[in-house]
Scaffold this active site. Structure first.
Site, short mmCIF file in Angstrom:
data_model
loop_
_atom_site.label_atom_id
_atom_site.label_comp_id
_atom_site.label_asym_id
_atom_site.label_seq_id
_atom_site.Cartn_x
_atom_site.Cartn_y
_atom_site.Cartn_z
N ARG A 37 87.82 -54.29 -1.28
CA ARG A 37 88.52 -54.18 -2.56
C ARG A 37 87.86 -53.22 -3.55
O ARG A 37 88.51 -52.34 -4.10
CB ARG A 37 88.64 -55.56 -3.20
CG ARG A 37 89.51 -55.59 -4.43
CD ARG A 37 89.61 -57.00 -5.00
NE ARG A 37 90.09 -57.97 -4.03
CZ ARG A 37 90.25 -59.26 -4.29
NH1 ARG A 37 89.95 -59.72 -5.49
NH2 ARG A 37 90.69 -60.08 -3.37
N HIS A 83 99.09 -54.68 1.91
CA HIS A 83 98.19 -55.15 0.85
C HIS A 83 98.72 -56.45 0.26
O HIS A 83 99.47 -56.45 -0.73
CB HIS A 83 98.10 -54.07 -0.25
CG HIS A 83 96.90 -54.20 -1.13
ND1 HIS A 83 95.61 -53.96 -0.69
CD2 HIS A 83 96.77 -54.56 -2.44
CE1 HIS A 83 94.77 -54.12 -1.69
NE2 HIS A 83 95.45 -54.50 -2.77
N TYR A 127 111.41 -48.44 -13.51
CA TYR A 127 111.88 -47.26 -14.24
C TYR A 127 111.22 -45.97 -13.77
O TYR A 127 111.81 -44.90 -13.89
CB TYR A 127 111.62 -47.43 -15.74
CG TYR A 127 112.33 -48.61 -16.36
CD1 TYR A 127 113.72 -48.70 -16.34
CD2 TYR A 127 111.61 -49.63 -16.97
CE1 TYR A 127 114.36 -49.78 -16.90
CE2 TYR A 127 112.24 -50.70 -17.54
CZ TYR A 127 113.63 -50.79 -17.50
OH TYR A 127 114.28 -51.86 -18.06
#
Length: 848
Positions: A37, A83, A127
């Site tokens: 990570r 993931h 968006y």
């Protein structure tokens, strides 16, 4: 009371000490965070989440030439396939790869609101739209396959994902990285691509390269937001030990601004660049709080006038305020000056390691070499497999009638295949390919295509075998690849390096600024001023204001004729306009290049003042030789596709991208590697496709086109290629860049000269003898200089008797190659032309 259930059979309970179990479990958790990570891999410079985002977009086909796709689609694909974490974490990582103020070389392109330097949040993922950037598509995902890098199963073994991307550039240095793991952290600053590639190539050529030489090539980080870096100690410590503190500073300047109509002009501090990762809105708020608390006095107003063209924060001051003192307080009490705590920590073979700059570069080179070897091996095997099939098909076409006869009488396919194998010594695969061959391959065109494919495969295998068997050739191909990527994606440095703080505010912000503290404004650039830079043929330099120069020109033109004879040993050979913040690049006979700030050149006022020796502004090792300078030019603003062409006395020439000479240190750079008995003769700027003319003292002229075949682009330390072979007692006298319709002037020692249209000269190739372009009238005469014909230019001649003569270039007649020229001036007995040069007019807008 119910009896206790015995769920475990006897002997299955293992007593374990609590502290041992906690220690083991915590170590496993820590390594999971470190490897899976928080820390980047030293090979491709990516954390797992970034690698998975890029690979998922590659699988979706979101290449730079395809339309943008919704970020929500990308995030969903990453979550579902690779993931299994929160969607906001994935989207935050994606957004950062789009932001050009967070990433030096953004790996993704975006449409929509992806946040700002004011820490405005990005729009929701439904968006915004994204796709791969060109640099990530070409340098991270090209040739990705199981034959190039290792793949492993995803979290549920339903998909395969790469353990590392086949990076062609060290993105760990280019974009940097930051992350907090368990018990350790990394914070790597971004760097300039051009400088990093130069460092890689230098390490390939010289593995024992010293740290000092490596730091000359990579002088420090290059932040996407620009700014300045103060001092070198922190950089040197970071690069050698893997940990150090780099002092960053914003760019500010003092200007006079008009607050509004009817109000008097005020002094203001204009901030145009902030240190890396400084939030502009929060910084402005912090300055306002300090003013309200009375900790900074003298500020009237703070305005943010930033727009899409750049940052501009205006801090208006009171009339009695000391701007240097206030700027010093801003450095000391706000994030206008900040420290970047660098920790070069990355995963090497799955283990976290703190690395030096050399180790980071070497780890990447080792990985790239291994990746290329795997890729070339796979290509070789694939070509070998296809060649095997093509050989079988060609064998079939050579015995077509017999093959047809075998197939006609064979009872089934198995028998036909066995018969083909036995009769023509074919393998089972070749025989199967013959049986599957369509009828169209019997046509003449298809047979020719097979033969061409056979030849191409044979050549490809030979090239691949050469790369696989010879490590030197493999590294040579790697350097060529790096140079191509540098040319395509390299750019100029954004962050300025300030190496000295003497006499100014210290890097930590300490200093006595009572009264008029001149020099306390370290790093604050003064407004650039246009000046006229005059250079004499004996190496003197001075700068004049444009008004002074215009006044002198009007005086000269009012009473002097075009042809002037003066008793002098020096004259202005080069004059041009420049800004005081520009650099004058100086090249010396030993092939080194140095940079001199125009503002550092002494100013001259009187007409007789010739300035100071330019060599005196160079390092002490050069100052002992007053004739060391060969060429000098102002560094242009636009460097794209512009090259520096250099020529040595022995006729060796090389072409180097001018971008290689940006941001030179005080030690200079090696521009051309020369042999002991050779020296640099000329250096000039040129574009690919222009024409270059070389002239010798014997009147020979060699004209050729500047291209990759005739004059390839080389590194700075290369010796160049041999362009012309000189005869005995012959020397090179000119190197000129010309356009197709331009004329060339040849000038001899006996004052004979002529113009030759460049189109009348035969276009030749390097190494050829050239054409005889001057037939001498006087025995023993020789060509002295070759010059380009330029509109409104003059010809300056200095004789051996120290007579200086000016002529218009138009006075030189146009003649053919067979003519001997015309004598321009009358010479006395034993007098010759010692120096010939072109005097170009200085053009700038006249002040009203």
């Amino acid at each position: 009371m119910a009896n206790q259930l015995n769920l475990l059979p006897k002997g299955q309970i293992i007593p374990t000490a609590l502290h041992s179990e906690m220690q083991q479990s915590y170590l496993e958790y820590a390594m999971s965070v470190i490897v899976g990570r928080a820390l980047p891999d030293v090979r491709d410079g990516l954390k797992p989440v970034h690698r998975r985002i890029l690979y998922a977009m590659h699988e979706l086909g979101l290449t730079p030439d395809r339309p943008y796709r919704k970020c929500a689609r990308v995030v969903g694909d990453v979550l579902g396939k690779y993931h299994p974490h929160g969607d906001q974490a994935v989207y935050d990582a994606l957004v950062r790869m789009v932001q050009d103020f967070s990433t030096r070389y953004p790996l993704l392109g975006g449409h929509g609101n992806f946040g700002s330097i004011d820490d405005d949040p990005p729009a929701a993922m439904r968006y915004t739209e994204t796709r791969l950037a060109g640099i990530s598509h070409d340098c991270l995902l090209e040739n990705i396959s199981e034959a190039t890098v290792n793949f492993i199963g995803n979290f549920d073994n339903s998909q395969q994902e790469p353990t590392v991307l086949p990076a062609q550039l060290p993105f760990l240095l280019l974009n940097g990285s930051s992350g907090i793991a368990v018990g350790m952290a990394t914070n790597i600053p971004p760097h300039n691509l051009t400088e990093v590639v130069d460092g890689l190539i230098a390490l390939i050529d010289r593995p024992t390269l010293s740290d000092e030489q490596l730091l000359d090539l990579i002088p420090g980080p290059d932040f996407p937001t620009g700014g300045e870096i103060i001092g070198q100690e922190g950089i040197r410590e970071m690069y050698t030990n893997g940990r150090g503190s780099v002092t960053m500073r914003g760019i500010a300047q003092i200007e006079e601004v008009s607050p509004g109509r009817g109000r008097q002009r005020r002094t203001a501090i204009i901030v145009t660049e902030l240190p890396y990762q400084v939030n502009k809105a929060a910084w402005i708020e912090k300055v306002a709080d300090l003013v309200n608390q009375g900790r900074i006095e003298g500020i009237v107003d703070i305005r943010d006038e930033s727009d899409r063209d750049g940052m501009r924060v205006v801090i208006e001051l009171k009339r009695e305020a000391n701007p240097q003192k206030i700027l010093h307080l801003l450095y000391k009490q706000t994030a206008l000056q900040a420290n970047f705590g660098a920790i070069l920590l990355a995963l090497v073979d799955g283990q976290p390691c703190q690395l030096s700059l050399r180790q980071l570069l070497q780890n990447f080179l080792d990985f790239r070499e291994a990746t290329l070897t795997r890729h070339h091996t796979h290509e070789f095997q694939r070509a070998e497999s296809r060649l095997h099939v093509v050989e079988g098909l060609l064998t079939a076409l050579a015995h077509l009638d017999d093959i047809i006869e075998i197939l006609r009488h064979a009872p089934d396919g198995t028998t036909a295949r066995q018969t083909l194998q036995e009769r023509y010594a074919l393998t089972e695969r070749q025989a199967g390919a013959i049986l599957s061959m369509p009828l169209r391959q019997l046509t003449g065109m298809e047979r020719q295509n097979l033969q061409t494919e056979f030849e191409n495969l044979t050549a490809q295998m030979a090239d691949l075998r050469r790369l696989l068997d010879d490590r030197h050739e493999l590294l040579k191909a790697l350097k060529k690849e790096l140079r191509a990527l540098k040319k395509k994606y390299g750019d100029t440095r954004r962050t300025r390096m300030v190496t000295s703080a003497s006499g100014k505010a210290t890097a930590s912000g300490e200093g006595d600024l009572e009264g008029d503290s001149e020099g306390a404004l370290e790093g604050v650039a003064e407004e650039a001023e246009m000046v006229v830079l005059e250079l004499t043929h004996r190496g003197y330099a001075r700068r004049l204001s444009t008004k002074t120069f215009q006044r002198q020109q009007r005086t000269r033109n009012s009473g002097e004729s075009v042809t002037v004879a003066e008793d002098t040993q020096d004259f202005v050979s080069q004059a041009q306009t420049a800004f005081t913040d520009q650099e004058l690049v100086v090249l010396t006979r030993d092939g080194k290049a140095y940079a001199v700030q125009v503002g550092e050149i002494p100013a001259g006022s009187g007409r007789a003042a010739k300035g100071a020796p330019l060599v005196g502004l160079l390092p002490e090792s050069v100052q002992g030789n007053p004739d060391a300078i060969v060429s000098r030019f102002i560094m242009p603003d636009e460097l794209e596709d512009l090259d520096l062409v250099m020529l040595s006395r022995q006729g060796r020439m090389k072409r180097v991208p001018l971008e290689e000479f940006v941001n030179m240190t005080g030690r200079g750079l090696v521009a051309m590697k020369l042999k002991d008995d050779d020296e640099l003769m000329a250096a000039l700027l040129a574009y690919e496709g222009e024409q270059l003319v070389l002239a010798t003292s014997g009147g020979r002229v060699l004209r050729f086109e500047i291209n990759e075949e005739e004059l390839p682009v080389m590194g700075r330390t290369a010796q160049g290629v041999q362009m012309i072979r000189l005869r005995r007692q012959e020397e090179l006298v000119g190197c000129v860049v010309l356009e197709a319709d331009q004329n060339l002037i040849l000038m001899t020692r006996q004052a004979y000269a002529k113009q030759i249209p460049v189109q009348s000269l035969r276009l030749t190739h390097r190494g050829e003898i050239g054409a005889q372009a001057f037939h001498f009238t006087v025995k023993g005469d020789a060509v002295l200089k070759a010059l380009p014909v330029t509109p409104e230019a003059e010809l300056g001649l200095l004789t051996s008797n120290n007579r200086f003569i000016r002529l218009l270039q138009d006075q030189v007649p146009v003649q053919t190659k067979e003519d001997g020229g015309s004598q321009l001036v009358s010479l006395t007995k034993n007098e010759t032309i010692a120096i010939a040069t072109d005097l170009l007019p200085v053009l700038f807008e006249q002040e009203e």
